[in-house]
Design a protein around this motif. Structure first.
Motif, PDB file in Angstrom:
ATOM      1  N   PHE A 243      -7.673  10.225  -4.241  1.00 37.99           N
ATOM      2  CA  PHE A 243      -6.323   9.745  -4.524  1.00 37.99           C
ATOM      3  C   PHE A 243      -5.389  10.938  -4.414  1.00 37.99           C
ATOM      4  O   PHE A 243      -5.779  12.089  -4.656  1.00 37.99           O
ATOM      5  N   THR A 244      -4.133  10.709  -4.057  1.00 34.77           N
ATOM      6  CA  THR A 244      -3.175  11.797  -3.865  1.00 34.77           C
ATOM      7  C   THR A 244      -1.783  11.328  -4.249  1.00 34.77           C
ATOM      8  O   THR A 244      -1.483  10.129  -4.268  1.00 34.77           O
ATOM      9  N   PHE A 245      -0.929  12.303  -4.523  1.00 38.22           N
ATOM     10  CA  PHE A 245       0.476  12.043  -4.823  1.00 38.22           C
ATOM     11  C   PHE A 245       1.321  12.423  -3.595  1.00 38.22           C
ATOM     12  O   PHE A 245       1.081  13.451  -2.954  1.00 38.22           O
ATOM     13  N   ASP A 246       2.312  11.600  -3.299  1.00 38.22           N
ATOM     14  CA  ASP A 246       3.303  11.935  -2.266  1.00 38.22           C
ATOM     15  C   ASP A 246       4.159  13.086  -2.811  1.00 38.22           C
ATOM     16  O   ASP A 246       4.835  12.942  -3.826  1.00 38.22           O
ATOM     17  N   ARG A 247       4.116  14.222  -2.144  1.00 33.79           N
ATOM     18  CA  ARG A 247       4.796  15.420  -2.668  1.00 33.79           C
ATOM     19  C   ARG A 247       6.305  15.249  -2.708  1.00 33.79           C
ATOM     20  O   ARG A 247       6.990  15.963  -3.448  1.00 33.79           O
ATOM     21  N   ASP A 248       6.876  14.302  -1.925  1.00 30.85           N
ATOM     22  CA  ASP A 248       8.323  14.079  -1.941  1.00 30.85           C
ATOM     23  C   ASP A 248       8.749  13.048  -2.976  1.00 30.85           C
ATOM     24  O   ASP A 248       9.799  13.192  -3.602  1.00 30.85           O
ATOM     25  N   GLY A 250       6.454  11.380  -5.393  1.00 32.08           N
ATOM     26  CA  GLY A 250       5.613  11.221  -6.575  1.00 32.08           C
ATOM     27  C   GLY A 250       4.804   9.948  -6.569  1.00 32.08           C
ATOM     28  O   GLY A 250       4.053   9.676  -7.521  1.00 32.08           O
ATOM     29  N   ASP A 251       4.895   9.116  -5.511  1.00 30.55           N
ATOM     30  CA  ASP A 251       4.095   7.891  -5.425  1.00 30.55           C
ATOM     31  C   ASP A 251       2.611   8.235  -5.396  1.00 30.55           C
ATOM     32  O   ASP A 251       2.200   9.264  -4.833  1.00 30.55           O
ATOM     33  N   LEU A 252       1.797   7.364  -6.003  1.00 29.23           N
ATOM     34  CA  LEU A 252       0.356   7.571  -6.066  1.00 29.23           C
ATOM     35  C   LEU A 252      -0.342   6.662  -5.048  1.00 29.23           C
ATOM     36  O   LEU A 252      -0.072   5.452  -4.990  1.00 29.23           O
ATOM     37  N   TRP A 253      -1.237   7.254  -4.249  1.00 29.55           N
ATOM     38  CA  TRP A 253      -2.029   6.520  -3.262  1.00 29.55           C
ATOM     39  C   TRP A 253      -3.506   6.702  -3.601  1.00 29.55           C
ATOM     40  O   TRP A 253      -3.963   7.824  -3.814  1.00 29.55           O
ATOM     41  N   ILE A 254      -4.245   5.585  -3.656  1.00 30.62           N
ATOM     42  CA  ILE A 254      -5.655   5.613  -4.061  1.00 30.62           C
ATOM     43  C   ILE A 254      -6.498   5.005  -2.941  1.00 30.62           C
ATOM     44  O   ILE A 254      -6.214   3.891  -2.463  1.00 30.62           O
ATOM     45  N   GLY A 255      -7.524   5.731  -2.529  1.00 35.25           N
ATOM     46  CA  GLY A 255      -8.531   5.169  -1.631  1.00 35.25           C
ATOM     47  C   GLY A 255      -9.737   4.775  -2.454  1.00 35.25           C
ATOM     48  O   GLY A 255     -10.492   5.629  -2.921  1.00 35.25           O
ATOM     49  N   ASP A 256      -9.925   3.455  -2.657  1.00 36.39           N
ATOM     50  CA  ASP A 256     -11.017   2.965  -3.517  1.00 36.39           C
ATOM     51  C   ASP A 256     -12.105   2.375  -2.623  1.00 36.39           C
ATOM     52  O   ASP A 256     -11.855   1.459  -1.837  1.00 36.39           O
ATOM     53  N   ASP A 266      -4.746   1.510  -2.424  1.00 37.09           N
ATOM     54  CA  ASP A 266      -3.872   1.060  -3.509  1.00 37.09           C
ATOM     55  C   ASP A 266      -2.636   1.955  -3.543  1.00 37.09           C
ATOM     56  O   ASP A 266      -2.739   3.182  -3.382  1.00 37.09           O
ATOM     57  N   TYR A 267      -1.481   1.326  -3.773  1.00 33.76           N
ATOM     58  CA  TYR A 267      -0.217   2.066  -3.781  1.00 33.76           C
ATOM     59  C   TYR A 267       0.532   1.794  -5.083  1.00 33.76           C
ATOM     60  O   TYR A 267       0.761   0.631  -5.454  1.00 33.76           O
ATOM     61  N   ALA A 268       0.909   2.887  -5.793  1.00 32.64           N
ATOM     62  CA  ALA A 268       1.672   2.766  -7.030  1.00 32.64           C
ATOM     63  C   ALA A 268       2.913   3.643  -6.934  1.00 32.64           C
ATOM     64  O   ALA A 268       2.799   4.870  -6.800  1.00 32.64           O
ATOM     65  N   PRO A 269       4.114   3.070  -6.996  1.00 28.11           N
ATOM     66  CA  PRO A 269       5.333   3.897  -6.971  1.00 28.11           C
ATOM     67  C   PRO A 269       5.345   4.872  -8.129  1.00 28.11           C
ATOM     68  O   PRO A 269       4.692   4.660  -9.164  1.00 28.11           O
ATOM     69  N   ALA A 270       6.072   5.960  -7.962  1.00 29.17           N
ATOM     70  CA  ALA A 270       6.159   6.985  -8.998  1.00 29.17           C
ATOM     71  C   ALA A 270       6.550   6.353 -10.343  1.00 29.17           C
ATOM     72  O   ALA A 270       7.461   5.524 -10.409  1.00 29.17           O
ATOM     73  N   GLY A 271       5.837   6.717 -11.414  1.00 26.53           N
ATOM     74  CA  GLY A 271       6.135   6.203 -12.751  1.00 26.53           C
ATOM     75  C   GLY A 271       5.340   4.978 -13.130  1.00 26.53           C
ATOM     76  O   GLY A 271       5.249   4.636 -14.311  1.00 26.53           O
ATOM     77  N   GLN A 272       4.756   4.270 -12.143  1.00 29.33           N
ATOM     78  CA  GLN A 272       3.947   3.096 -12.482  1.00 29.33           C
ATOM     79  C   GLN A 272       2.676   3.558 -13.184  1.00 29.33           C
ATOM     80  O   GLN A 272       2.018   4.496 -12.750  1.00 29.33           O
ATOM     81  N   GLN A 273       2.312   2.902 -14.290  1.00 26.20           N
ATOM     82  CA  GLN A 273       1.145   3.312 -15.071  1.00 26.20           C
ATOM     83  C   GLN A 273       0.496   2.094 -15.683  1.00 26.20           C
ATOM     84  O   GLN A 273       1.062   0.988 -15.683  1.00 26.20           O
TER      85      GLN A 273
END
Length: 848
Positions: A243-248, A250-256, A266-273
């Motif tokens: 999983f990685t964060f978009d450096r620009d 902050g979005d989170l990307w997950i390879g499951d 999986d894609y989670a916009p910055a701040g989603q928890q």
């Protein structure tokens, strides 16, 4: 990462088993690339992989250390190595060496640095399978083992689905990916159980607090909830290997990594928890054990095992500067489906997804440099950088036979070195050389366009036909204003080959009865072999010279008079005054000669005028003499044409004169070039000119001027003055030209493959002819014997009707990692043809 996958109805487990399976997959070299589909959201890009390092042992994670341009690599066997990316070497001393439980899916699995680069965090499993998250202080390029501080120890019941990814988030907290505990189908339902750290992404502050070696951030989504682990940031995951964060953003990307049918991005916009990604109730967009839970969220995309996916390798959102068209795209791959994929989204909706044209076997992880450029690592021990490839455009020389009238289209090839992912355009225009517009060709310009995937185009230029004999003329085609590619060769030559035999000039004989006084004309005819073609003129200088007649007393001399033939003219009369007298004398002669032709050649440059005495018979009047003169004919392409060979008497006779004639071979031979013939030529009283006709065969063979002979014999009523004449058979066929193609071959690892060149002729070999050329190889960056099998002085022959021949050159396979190499296949010593392109380049594509 989940190394084991379903295949042929059974389960494969273990890292060694995986490598055995991978050994059967096709491996394509780092640096290989292919064209993309038409551009959508990912821009106009073509990509390749540039090798950075090799010789590593099972690299499974890449990390950047802030402020350091180098890459840090976690080897599954327990060592962290440092790659000097600028020079492509691996530092000999490990950054850190650990004793780990390896291998299969266990071992050293992840690493990350703090924002100031002063501390290193590692994720590894011990021999029991327990996951350890440990902090080390850094001194220069070395982790200080004495500073080791374990933050977390997570028991892991089974040997697979360990997760392992570590990342420092935009908030400088440490994020940890943990698998569901292993086994098929999450047997303990850990993915949905908030009271276990398994099947989760965790978020902690590495600073000690409250008796723990770490601090739980107070804004974690499950802080304070009963029967819930407060470290959890997201849950419902099977094996979030990367999983990685978009450096620009902050979005989170997950390879499951998926189970039976689907993989997940999986894609989670910055701040989603607190997100529930559904496992093991859901797999991809489908039910696995149950319905979507109320707080469940679907993946962004779910690649199918039916498409060849088996274990998804999550990557990064590209934010570098070297590939602008890729900016904002998320890249991912798969262990089994050996292609890199790009994905673009807007507001959580996919706007583009495509194959990026990169073949890569045994992909294990992605990495991101401090500059935002992306890297990949493979289980075979290589690391490579993702780069942009720009195709180049070249224009090639062309040859055309002009024709006699109208226009013919010269096709000028324009080519690209590699296919492009978006349209490529260039402006083109013609420029005068020895061929000039508008007389020889039509000045032209336009745009040449390559659609995505195309590598060959051509531009057409009208070339004017004429009947003027002239040397090879040339004009240029030039490229400019290129868009979407670089320029490799911007100028080409078009060779305009002439197909017209030269116009020939002949001077006839003349006869005049002198009369007793005043003057009468002796009428000569200056004749061309064909009318003057449009756009040109022919001239010749004529003058008289004495024979037995004397200038001034017997005829009026003519000195160096220029006769000009206009377009369409073929004959011109020339009159010389003969002076009358009452003297009893023999018949006398003088000459009219033609010289200094312009736009023509001399075939018969001398005419004889006979002044016939009309004042009685002198005591000893000699017999007239008979002569045969040279002749010229253009042979034609088919059938036969009659050549007219002039036979003349030196003076009119009072009785019939006869002579026998026959043909004889020279460089032209019967029956191939002409029909062997013979007969009798007869002059009636008073006649001085006759001719004999011989059929001359046409063909399409380009050849030199050929000759045969007409012989006179057995004259009756006259003597022989010139008994032999030469008939010149002029060729009208442009020479066959020979060219050789380029070739490319992937070398392979052993044995040999063929680099196939094509040797082609400008037209098929005509009947009755052959064309041959000698082939030999010469080295470029490739070396004969070790890289390819040399070809030495091999004669290649084209039979009648053939136009192309394939020439294979064996390329030797090896396992050396090296640049692409080249060698040359050269043409020389053509027989029956001329060269248009003498050298072809063979490219040996490295696949190691």
């Amino acid at each position: 990462m989940e190394w084991s996958r379903r295949a042929r109805g059974r389960r494969r487990t273990g890292f060694c088993t995986l490598l055995a399976v991978l050994a059967g997959l096709t491996s394509v070299p780092l640096g290989g690339s292919a064209a993309l589909a038409a551009p959508l959201g990912l821009g106009n890009i073509q990509l390749a992989l540039a090798p950075v390092a090799s010789g590593l042992t099972s690299p499974v994670a890449l990390a950047r250390r802030p402020g350091d341009p180098r890459l840090y690599v976690a080897q599954q066997t327990g060592a962290i190595r440092l790659i000097e990316t600028a020079i492509g070497t691996v530092a000999p001393t490990p950054v850190l060496s650990l004793t780990v439980g390896c291998c299969g899916e266990r071992g050293l699995l992840g690493l990350a640095f703090t924002a100031d680069g002063s501390k290193l965090y590692v994720d590894y499993t011990d021999s029991s399978g327990t996951i350890h998250i440990v902090e080390y202080a850094m001194a220069a390029d070395t982790a200080i083992t004495a500073t080791a501080r374990e933050l977390l120890a997570i028991p892991h019941p089974l040997g697979n689905h360990n997760g392992g990814q570590l990342a420092m988030g935009p908030d400088n907290d440490l994020y940890i990916g943990v698998g569901d505990g292993g086994g098929s189908g999450d047997p303990n339902n850990n993915g949905q159980n908030l009271n276990t750290l398994l099947g989760k992404i965790l978020r902690i502050d590495p600073a000690p607090s409250g008796g723990l070696e770490y601090t739980i951030p107070p804004d974690n989504p499950f802080v304070g909830q009963p029967n819930t682990r407060a470290e959890i940031w997201m849950y419902g995951l099977r094996n979030p290997w990367k999983f990685t964060f978009d450096r620009d953003t902050g979005d989170l990307w997950i390879g499951d990594v998926g189970q039976n049918l689907y993989e997940e991005v999986d894609y989670a916009p910055a701040g989603q928890q607190g997100t529930n990604w559904g496992w093991s109730l859901r797999e991809g967009f489908s039910a696995f054990k149950g319905a979507q839970p109320p707080d469940g969220k679907d993946p962004l995309v779910a690649p199918s095992h039916a498409e060849g996916y088996c274990a998804l390798i999550g990557g990064y959102v590209y934010r570098g500067q070297e590939i602008p068209g890729l900016n904002g795209a998320y890249l991912f791959g798969d262990l089994c489906r050996t292609r890199l994929i790009g994905l673009a989204q807007d507001g959580g909706a996919v706007t583009d997804q495509r194959d990026l044209g990169i073949d890569l076997s045994q992909l294990s992880t992605f990495g991101e440099g401090n500059d935002g450029e992306l890297y990949v690592a493979t289980l075979s021990g290589t690391v490579a950088k993702l780069i942009a490839v720009t195709p180049s455009v070249s224009v090639g020389d062309a040859t055309i036979v002009e024709g006699d009238a109208g226009t013919a289209m010269a096709s000028v090839p324009v080519s690209m070195s590699t296919p492009a992912t978006a349209p490529v355009t260039a402006q083109w225009s013609t420029a005068n050389g020895t061929a000039r517009a508008p007389g020889d060709f039509t000045a032209s310009s336009g745009t040449v366009t390559f659609a995505p995937g195309e590598t060959s185009q051509s531009v057409l230029v009208p070339v004017a036909g004429d009947e003027v004999d002239e040397p090879v003329e040339k004009f240029s085609v030039r490229l400019s204003g290129l868009s979407g590619a670089t320029m490799a060769d911007s100028s080409a030559i078009v060779n305009v080959l002439d197909d017209d035999a030269p116009i020939s000039v002949s001077v006839s004989d003349a006869v005049a009865v002198e009369g007793n006084s005043g003057s009468v004309p002796a009428s000569f005819t200056v004749q061309l072999s064909r009318p003057v073609p449009a756009g040109t003129s022919v001239s010749v200088t004529v003058s008289t010279s004495g024979g037995t007649a004397t200038a001034g007393s017997d005829y009026s001399a003519a000195a160096s008079t220029v006769i000009t033939f206009a377009v369409g003219e073929q004959t011109k009369p020339v009159s010389v005054s003969v002076i009358g007298d009452t003297a009893i004398e023999k018949n006398e002669i003088f000459k009219l000669s033609a010289k200094s032709p312009v736009g023509a050649v001399i075939a018969d440059g001398m005419g004889t005028a006979t002044i016939v005495n009309d004042d009685g018979t002198p005591s000893a009047v000699p017999k007239p003499s008979v002569s045969v003169s040279d002749a010229t004919i253009v042979e034609g392409d088919v059938g036969s044409a009659l050549v007219s060979v002039p036979v003349s008497l030196s003076s009119p006779a009072a009785a019939p004169v006869t002579a026998q004639w026959s043909t004889a071979n020279g460089t032209a031979k019967a029956p191939g070039d002409f029909t062997a013939s013979s007969g009798t030529v007869t002059f009636a009283p008073g006649e001085t000119s006759q001719s004999v006709l011989v059929p001359v065969a046409g063909d399409e063979v380009s050849e030199v001027v050929e000759k045969f002979t007409i012989k006179l014999s057995a004259p009756s009523g006259a003597s022989l003055a010139d008994s032999r004449a030469s008939v010149n058979v002029q060729d009208n066929d442009a020479p066959i030209s020979v060219r050789i193609s380029e070739s490319a071959a992937g070398e392979g690892d052993s044995g040999s493959v063929r680099a196939s060149f094509t040797v082609s002729l400008s037209r098929p070999v005509p009947v009755g002819a052959t064309v041959s050329v000698t082939l030999s190889t010469s080295g470029g960056t490739a070396t004969a014997a070790s890289d390819y099998t040399a070809v030495t002085s091999t004669v290649l022959t084209f039979a009648a009707g053939q136009q192309t021949r394939s020439v294979p050159v064996n390329v030797r396979g090896d396992t050396a990692v090296e640049n692409n190499e080249t060698f040359k296949l050269n043409l020389k010593s053509p027989a029956g043809a001329v060269f248009a392109d003498m050298t072809g380049t063979g490219s040996i594509i490295d696949d190691d």
